[in-house]
Design a protein around this motif. Sequence first.
Motif, PDB file in Angstrom:
ATOM      1  N   PRO A 147      31.296  37.489  52.461  1.00 18.01           N
ATOM      2  CA  PRO A 147      31.847  38.548  52.970  1.00 18.01           C
ATOM      3  C   PRO A 147      32.153  39.217  54.349  1.00 18.01           C
ATOM      4  O   PRO A 147      33.179  39.433  54.696  1.00 18.01           O
ATOM      5  CB  PRO A 147      31.357  40.099  51.641  1.00 18.01           C
ATOM      6  CG  PRO A 147      30.922  39.177  51.022  1.00 18.01           C
ATOM      7  CD  PRO A 147      30.447  37.773  51.622  1.00 18.01           C
ATOM      8  N   LEU A 196      29.178  45.460  46.013  1.00 17.14           N
ATOM      9  CA  LEU A 196      30.036  45.856  46.834  1.00 17.14           C
ATOM     10  C   LEU A 196      29.980  47.061  45.928  1.00 17.14           C
ATOM     11  O   LEU A 196      30.195  48.604  46.951  1.00 17.14           O
ATOM     12  CB  LEU A 196      31.108  45.322  45.952  1.00 17.14           C
ATOM     13  CG  LEU A 196      32.281  43.799  46.279  1.00 17.14           C
ATOM     14  CD1 LEU A 196      33.253  43.218  45.409  1.00 17.14           C
ATOM     15  CD2 LEU A 196      32.378  44.423  47.795  1.00 17.14           C
ATOM     16  N   GLN A 197      29.535  47.672  45.092  1.00 13.91           N
ATOM     17  CA  GLN A 197      29.977  49.108  44.349  1.00 13.91           C
ATOM     18  C   GLN A 197      28.856  49.770  45.319  1.00 13.91           C
ATOM     19  O   GLN A 197      29.326  51.327  45.776  1.00 13.91           O
ATOM     20  CB  GLN A 197      29.351  49.508  42.839  1.00 13.91           C
ATOM     21  CG  GLN A 197      30.084  48.419  42.395  1.00 13.91           C
ATOM     22  CD  GLN A 197      29.903  49.044  40.826  1.00 13.91           C
ATOM     23  OE1 GLN A 197      28.544  50.382  40.666  1.00 13.91           O
ATOM     24  NE2 GLN A 197      29.643  47.664  39.868  1.00 13.91           N
ATOM     25  N   TRP A 251      25.445  45.669  54.113  1.00 13.65           N
ATOM     26  CA  TRP A 251      25.841  44.527  52.562  1.00 13.65           C
ATOM     27  C   TRP A 251      24.328  43.431  53.251  1.00 13.65           C
ATOM     28  O   TRP A 251      23.766  43.105  52.424  1.00 13.65           O
ATOM     29  CB  TRP A 251      27.041  43.975  53.518  1.00 13.65           C
ATOM     30  CG  TRP A 251      26.864  42.445  52.462  1.00 13.65           C
ATOM     31  CD1 TRP A 251      26.434  41.184  52.301  1.00 13.65           C
ATOM     32  CD2 TRP A 251      27.215  42.274  50.929  1.00 13.65           C
ATOM     33  NE1 TRP A 251      27.196  40.276  51.273  1.00 13.65           N
ATOM     34  CE2 TRP A 251      27.802  41.436  50.791  1.00 13.65           C
ATOM     35  CE3 TRP A 251      28.274  43.020  50.287  1.00 13.65           C
ATOM     36  CZ2 TRP A 251      28.632  40.734  49.090  1.00 13.65           C
ATOM     37  CZ3 TRP A 251      29.063  43.071  49.526  1.00 13.65           C
ATOM     38  CH2 TRP A 251      29.186  41.263  48.881  1.00 13.65           C
ATOM     39  N   ILE A 292      31.037  49.957  49.219  1.00  7.94           N
ATOM     40  CA  ILE A 292      32.359  50.623  50.351  1.00  7.94           C
ATOM     41  C   ILE A 292      32.083  52.130  50.064  1.00  7.94           C
ATOM     42  O   ILE A 292      32.609  52.854  51.125  1.00  7.94           O
ATOM     43  CB  ILE A 292      32.978  50.077  48.646  1.00  7.94           C
ATOM     44  CG1 ILE A 292      33.336  48.855  49.208  1.00  7.94           C
ATOM     45  CG2 ILE A 292      34.557  51.443  48.761  1.00  7.94           C
ATOM     46  CD1 ILE A 292      34.496  48.199  47.762  1.00  7.94           C
TER      47      ILE A 292
END
Lengths: 281, 337
Positions: free
Chosen positions: A258, A79-80, A212, A83
């Motif tokens: 996700p 996620l870090q 991802w 994004i």
Amino acid sequence: MSAPRIPAPTIRLSQLAKYAILLAFAVFYLLPVYLMFITGMKSFAEVNINRMWDLPSGLRFDSFQAAWNTLRLSFLNSLQMVIPATVISSLLGSLNGYVLAKWRFRGSDVLFTAILFGMFIPYQSILIPLVLTLQRLGLYGSISGLILTHVVYGIPITTLIFRNYYASIPTELLEAAKVDGAGFFNIYWRIILPLSATGFVVVAIWQFTSIWNEFLFGLVITNSPEQRPVTVALQNIAGSQYTMWNVQMAGALLVALPTLLVYILLGRYFLRGLLAGSLKG
Amino acid sequence: MAEKAAGAVRPAMARREAVLESRLPRVGQWLPLLVIAPSVVAILVFVYGFILWTTLVSVSRWQGIVPDFTFVGFRNYATIFLSYRFQSDLRNTIVFTVFFLLGSLAIGLLLAVLLDSKVRGESFFRTVYLFPMAISFVVTGTAWQWLFVPGTPQEPTGLNLLFRKLGLPIFIDWSTTSDVWPNGGLQVEWLRVPLGIPLAMLPVIIAAIWQMSGFTMAMYLAALRGIPDELREAARVDGASEWQVFRYITFPLLQPITLSAVIVLGHISLKIFDLIMTQTGGGPGFATDVPGIFMYETTFKSNKYAEGASIAIVMLVMVSILIVPYLIWRLRSETER
């Protein structure tokens, strides 16, 4: 040809065949998901290779819990990474697309083609220098290093999608603004950007999904379990605990979640990005 | 198609754009260049500079942790090309690419044509066929590895178990055999690997088709929807059968999209890495190994940087043979408009 036609039964038969084929393929596509779900629901004791297609004895989420415990840190890492990388590469792509679609200059088409080439190269062909450079920059093994990498190698595709998208904005709009004295940034800020919402959604979905899901950069650029993205962590579960199929399948589902959510919620834009990314036009 | 209409309008637009440019205030001349400059520099360094750098490494003596840029000519290339593993990699890449492309195109076209013929629940089918695209190859490899656990003839597992239950024939060796079909392959005297189809490659090809055929379906479907109905209607009025309409009207019009799909799928298959890494790890033997895995292991596991770099450059050349003519053709047709 002139014989009396009895269309109804033949049509029904071909209709039947059509749906049979469509359904057979739907089963083919869903089979792995079914297997992942039922295996993930089973406890380790229950994972019997001879009964792998059988339904689990009950709803148990132990495997998901175990997989989550192993993957949680990497999940946050991903996620870090994803994004900021998505945001930055989308912004860059938007600016580049604006220039290449609306402020064309001598050689801009050649330049664009040269940028596009970066989209196709096997990343193996830049991997060694990349590692050396990131080491020298002090970014090797860090999430920042991964962000930088994904931003740079995201430039070709984000530029391509935005350039195609902006080509559909009528030039008259820009002309009118220019007559009113608007400059390069003014036009971008007041006209292009407000019209870019869909473009940003398409590009962001594309970048989010591919960053991802990426594996090679994550594998090579990160050297510690604390920094690795989720795809590398999943591969690690698969490599080390080879008999823990229940945890593996639960983990695979978690990793897929996700992007699957994005796909289900924003499928229309996902498809548009897909078609734009396939170099159509 | 909308695109064609746009093409007709383009000259007018280009003229208008030229006028626009001449009216730009002075500042406008360099501002666009300034804005795009960081990206251009990044691509110049990270793509072209790094490729050149890798090329230099590939003709160096660098083996081990300490860089050594002593020039050794094409020795590293000779080493890899003469190795059993790399020859196997090249054979596998060809086999994988051919079957993966044919499979994805055929299934994609079939599904698109069926979905285009007014089907109930079309959006459900579309969603199901396309969702693997949203998933990482790592997940795909993990899942399909489990499906292809072979078992024994007495106690089949995975898909074999399913086939047995359905009364279908089972194929017990699929992910464990390094056999090459036909019958041990065609042995060429100066090659160290038999030419043919490594059977263990089939599960990988099936998984890859599972992941990517929805993409060709989506492309074909978009293209089919772009064909004006009048065109096909006219042929039907002239007495053409449905097959003839497809064969002589629809199919030729789908060729540009087929080219796009071949480019996209082709460059993916020539550099495939993550799927095979997770599904088979390149085994058994080197029956499913590909240059991407060989490069990774040579460079980052064995520290043979120079050899790793030469594998990488061979991969780049293979992809370039497919991509560069396409990009040039695209550029030409764009500037001609």
